[in-house]
Design an enzyme around this catalytic site. Structure first.
Site, mmCIF file in Angstrom:
data_model
loop_
_atom_site.group_PDB
_atom_site.id
_atom_site.type_symbol
_atom_site.label_atom_id
_atom_site.label_comp_id
_atom_site.label_asym_id
_atom_site.label_seq_id
_atom_site.Cartn_x
_atom_site.Cartn_y
_atom_site.Cartn_z
ATOM 1 C CG HIS A 1 -0.214 0.083 2.514
ATOM 2 N ND1 HIS A 1 0.140 1.266 3.104
ATOM 3 C CD2 HIS A 1 0.268 -0.899 3.318
ATOM 4 C CE1 HIS A 1 0.787 1.028 4.222
ATOM 5 N NE2 HIS A 1 0.883 -0.280 4.374
ATOM 6 C CG HIS B 1 12.795 -4.054 -14.146
ATOM 7 N ND1 HIS B 1 13.639 -4.736 -14.975
ATOM 8 C CD2 HIS B 1 11.860 -4.968 -13.756
ATOM 9 C CE1 HIS B 1 13.247 -6.000 -15.084
ATOM 10 N NE2 HIS B 1 12.161 -6.157 -14.336
HETATM 11 C C1 LIG Z 1 23.884 -6.317 -7.480
HETATM 12 C C2 LIG Z 1 24.361 -6.566 -8.884
HETATM 13 C C3 LIG Z 1 23.842 -5.475 -9.836
HETATM 14 C C4 LIG Z 1 25.889 -6.501 -8.839
HETATM 15 O O1 LIG Z 1 26.378 -6.851 -10.071
HETATM 16 P P1 LIG Z 1 27.927 -6.531 -10.409
HETATM 17 O O2 LIG Z 1 28.103 -5.059 -10.370
HETATM 18 O O3 LIG Z 1 28.235 -7.217 -11.692
HETATM 19 O O4 LIG Z 1 28.701 -7.113 -9.173
HETATM 20 P P2 LIG Z 1 29.563 -8.470 -9.061
HETATM 21 O O5 LIG Z 1 28.807 -9.633 -9.583
HETATM 22 O O6 LIG Z 1 30.916 -8.171 -9.620
HETATM 23 O O7 LIG Z 1 29.667 -8.643 -7.492
HETATM 24 C C5 LIG Z 1 30.367 -7.701 -6.661
HETATM 25 C C6 LIG Z 1 30.284 -8.233 -5.239
HETATM 26 O O8 LIG Z 1 28.931 -8.146 -4.770
HETATM 27 C C7 LIG Z 1 28.414 -9.441 -4.411
HETATM 28 N N1 LIG Z 1 27.030 -9.499 -4.902
HETATM 29 C C8 LIG Z 1 26.607 -9.320 -6.173
HETATM 30 N N2 LIG Z 1 25.276 -9.425 -6.235
HETATM 31 C C9 LIG Z 1 24.855 -9.691 -4.987
HETATM 32 C C10 LIG Z 1 23.567 -9.933 -4.448
HETATM 33 N N3 LIG Z 1 22.481 -9.866 -5.213
HETATM 34 N N4 LIG Z 1 23.475 -10.158 -3.126
HETATM 35 C C11 LIG Z 1 24.604 -10.204 -2.350
HETATM 36 N N5 LIG Z 1 25.846 -9.990 -2.812
HETATM 37 C C12 LIG Z 1 25.969 -9.743 -4.123
HETATM 38 C C13 LIG Z 1 29.316 -10.413 -5.143
HETATM 39 O O9 LIG Z 1 29.331 -11.659 -4.480
HETATM 40 C C14 LIG Z 1 30.641 -9.710 -5.091
HETATM 41 O O10 LIG Z 1 31.175 -9.865 -3.804
HETATM 42 P P3 LIG Z 1 32.787 -9.997 -3.582
HETATM 43 O O11 LIG Z 1 33.371 -8.697 -4.063
HETATM 44 O O12 LIG Z 1 32.907 -10.214 -2.108
HETATM 45 O O13 LIG Z 1 33.212 -11.152 -4.427
HETATM 46 C C15 LIG Z 1 23.886 -7.954 -9.448
HETATM 47 O O14 LIG Z 1 24.593 -9.021 -8.834
HETATM 48 C C16 LIG Z 1 22.400 -8.200 -9.220
HETATM 49 O O15 LIG Z 1 21.947 -8.661 -8.162
HETATM 50 N N6 LIG Z 1 21.621 -7.861 -10.276
HETATM 51 C C17 LIG Z 1 20.188 -8.009 -10.267
HETATM 52 C C18 LIG Z 1 19.771 -8.839 -11.465
HETATM 53 C C19 LIG Z 1 18.281 -8.957 -11.551
HETATM 54 O O16 LIG Z 1 17.573 -9.119 -10.580
HETATM 55 N N7 LIG Z 1 17.782 -8.856 -12.779
HETATM 56 C C20 LIG Z 1 16.362 -8.901 -13.022
HETATM 57 C C21 LIG Z 1 16.097 -9.370 -14.421
HETATM 58 S S1 LIG Z 1 14.380 -9.606 -14.676
#
Ligand SMILES: CC(C)(COP(=O)(O)OP(=O)(O)OC[C@H]1O[C@@H](n2cnc3c(N)ncnc32)[C@H](O)[C@@H]1OP(=O)(O)O)[C@@H](O)C(=O)NCCC(=O)NCCS
Length: 207
Positions: A135, A144
């Site tokens: 709500h 998104h």
């Molecule tokens: C958060 C996010 C944007 C980070 O992506 P990134 O910039 O490429 O980051 P990396 O994958 O290089 O990860 C960097 C650090 O964050 C951590 N991390 C990444 N995503 C995380 C998450 N969702 N939760 C917890 N930790 C996360 C990684 O383990 C890494 O940790 P480290 O440095 O200790 O190894 C991505 O992981 C994410 O969650 N994207 C959302 C995707 C999504 O939901 N899409 C919807 C499509 S419909």
């Protein structure tokens, strides 16, 4: 029956087409996509004649931008609005939406989404599969909310921001503009503009 063109024939575009095919008042007449591999084919039985230049060549009443990239979706939304196009909002019939909810132009409200009392969804926003907008949320334009995420009451999500798959936002928390909450993360306090935060509780990621 309103004739709707879907821009983007990728995975998200096909999910949007499925929702549109179930709507009573509108139907998809074409996908437009710049991908040469798709041009001249049919996707879900819907023709893909070409890229965006085909907009003026196909009779239509509205357009929906099925593009996952928020910045790109915003740019095209602004261009098409300026050009006088009607940006159509697609709502899957299984979405549960309070009658008090306000929804802007060009939104995509997908299967199983729940949007509760008094929430406002601004233009060109994706409320993806099975997400819950509690709500009095205010979801900014070009945002998104990814599948399976849950936003508590009175949450604010800024312009062009993304809440990742399965993430949780506690009540009254603010997600700033162009911010990103990682998949499966829990936002317990404000995420400032432009910041990517992840984890439980969500913390700013170090790059
Ligand atoms: C958060 C996010 C944007 C980070 O992506 P990134 O910039 O490429 O980051 P990396 O994958 O290089 O990860 C960097 C650090 O964050 C951590 N991390 C990444 N995503 C995380 C998450 N969702 N939760 C917890 N930790 C996360 C990684 O383990 C890494 O940790 P480290 O440095 O200790 O190894 C991505 O992981 C994410 O969650 N994207 C959302 C995707 C999504 O939901 N899409 C919807 C499509 S419909």
């Amino acid at each position: 029956m309103k004739k709707i063109i879907i821009i983007g024939a990728g995975g998200h575009g096909q999910v949007v087409a499925d929702a549109l095919l179930l709507m009573k008042e509108a139907e998809p007449v074409a996908f437009l996509d710049e991908n040469p591999a798709l041009i001249g084919t049919e996707v879900l039985g819907i023709p893909v004649p070409g890229g965006n230049s085909y907009l003026s060549k196909i009779e239509h009443d509205g357009v929906v931008l099925a593009l996952g990239n928020n910045a790109l979706r915003k740019r095209i939304f602004e261009e098409l609005t300026k050009a006088g196009e009607n940006l159509f909002t697609v709502i899957h019939p299984s979405a549960i939406i309070s009658p008090s909810v306000k929804i802007g132009a060009g939104c995509m409200i997908l299967a199983g989404a729940v949007i509760n009392t008094g929430a406002e969804i601004k233009d060109n926003t994706i409320i993806n599969t099975n997400s819950t907008i509690e709500h009095h949320n205010m979801i900014g334009p070009h945002a998104h909310i990814a599948p399976g995420s849950t936003l508590g009451g009175e949450v604010t999500v800024g312009e062009e921001s993304m809440v990742g798959i399965g993430a949780t936002v506690l009540p009254r928390v603010i997600i700033g503009n162009k911010a990103m909450l990682g998949a499966g993360s829990t936002a317990t306090r404000k995420i400032p503009d432009g910041v990517t935060a992840a984890g439980m509780p969500a913390k700013r990621l170090k790059f």
